[in-house]
Design a protein around this motif. Structure first.
Motif, short mmCIF file in Angstrom:
data_model
loop_
_atom_site.label_atom_id
_atom_site.label_comp_id
_atom_site.label_asym_id
_atom_site.label_seq_id
_atom_site.Cartn_x
_atom_site.Cartn_y
_atom_site.Cartn_z
N LEU A 1 0.83 -1.20 0.00
CA LEU A 1 0.00 0.00 0.00
C LEU A 1 0.87 1.26 0.00
O LEU A 1 0.59 2.23 -0.72
CB LEU A 1 -0.93 0.00 1.22
CG LEU A 1 -1.91 1.17 1.33
CD1 LEU A 1 -2.88 1.17 0.16
CD2 LEU A 1 -2.67 1.10 2.67
N GLN A 2 1.94 1.25 0.77
CA GLN A 2 2.85 2.39 0.81
C GLN A 2 3.53 2.60 -0.54
O GLN A 2 3.65 3.73 -1.03
CB GLN A 2 3.90 2.18 1.90
CG GLN A 2 3.36 2.24 3.32
CD GLN A 2 4.41 1.91 4.36
OE1 GLN A 2 5.48 1.38 4.03
NE2 GLN A 2 4.12 2.23 5.61
N LYS B 1 2.41 1.70 -3.50
CA LYS B 1 1.41 2.20 -4.45
C LYS B 1 1.17 3.70 -4.26
O LYS B 1 1.04 4.45 -5.23
CB LYS B 1 0.10 1.43 -4.30
CG LYS B 1 0.15 0.02 -4.86
CD LYS B 1 -1.19 -0.66 -4.71
CE LYS B 1 -1.15 -2.08 -5.28
NZ LYS B 1 -2.47 -2.75 -5.13
N THR C 1 -0.42 5.16 6.80
CA THR C 1 -0.67 3.75 7.08
C THR C 1 -0.26 3.35 8.50
O THR C 1 -0.38 2.18 8.86
CB THR C 1 0.11 2.87 6.08
OG1 THR C 1 1.50 3.20 6.15
CG2 THR C 1 -0.39 3.08 4.66
#
Length: 199
Positions: free
Chosen positions: A5-6, A8, A179
């Protein structure tokens, strides 16, 4: 999962900003190129209007805070029943009269059959004007144009690279900050359940 996620998030930020910077640099490049070509055209116009062989145009490019005069030369061309006679009438070049280089330049210029254009093989920009009995052609060296444009764009590219590196660092920090609540063990967004009490 969090790591992906980071990555992306950082990748999306970098792609968007790179696209924006690409559009800005393209616009700056063509704007600077057009401005430099306008200055060269002004020099050609001044050279064309100056009939004194020793005259020098007072227009040029500004490099490092100093005005640099563009190298140039002018030619008067007479058509003697299909045979052209050319005479170099002035400029900053020397020993051009009756040379193979001058003949090649004039042949290329006349074959284009346009009032203005460029001779790429010699890096020259030209302007033609018909005076009835003869034709006058002014030539200006384009190497100074290209050097000035490279110098301008080189400085902008350095600024752009520094901005991208700064953005990369900020994006990484923002990705970790965004996050962090998910990454913490036992956070409210996790799937942990209270352990039932036993007697």
């Amino acid at each position: 999962m969090i790591r992906k996620l980071q990555i992306k998030f950082v990748a999306m930020c970098m792609i968007l900003v790179t696209a924006v910077l690409g559009v800005v640099f393209t616009a700056v490049f063509f704007s600077a190129k057009q401005n430099i070509e306008v200055i060269s055209h002004q020099v050609l116009q001044r050279v064309m209007e100056d009939d004194t062989p020793s005259g020098r145009p007072d227009l040029g490019l500004n490099r490092g805070g100093e005005d640099v005069l563009l190298p140039y030369f002018t030619v008067n061309l007479w058509d003697r029943s299909g045979i052209y006679e050319a005479f170099v009438t002035g400029g900053t070049y020397s020993n051009l009269q009756d040379t193979q280089e001058l003949q090649t330049i004039l042949t290329d210029c006349l074959q284009q059959n346009r009032p203005e254009g460029t001779i790429h093989s010699y890096g020259l920009r030209y302007l033609r004007r018909d005076y009835g009995l003869y034709e006058r052609i002014a030539f200006v060296d384009m190497s100074m144009e290209q050097a000035t444009l490279q110098e301008i764009m080189g400085s902008y590219l350095q600024i752009g690279l520094a901005a991208l590196l700064l953005l990369l660092g900020v994006s990484i920090l923002l990705a970790r900050w965004a996050t962090r609540p998910v990454a913490k063990p036992g956070s409210s967004s996790g799937s942990s359940f209270p352990t039932p009490l036993t007697s």
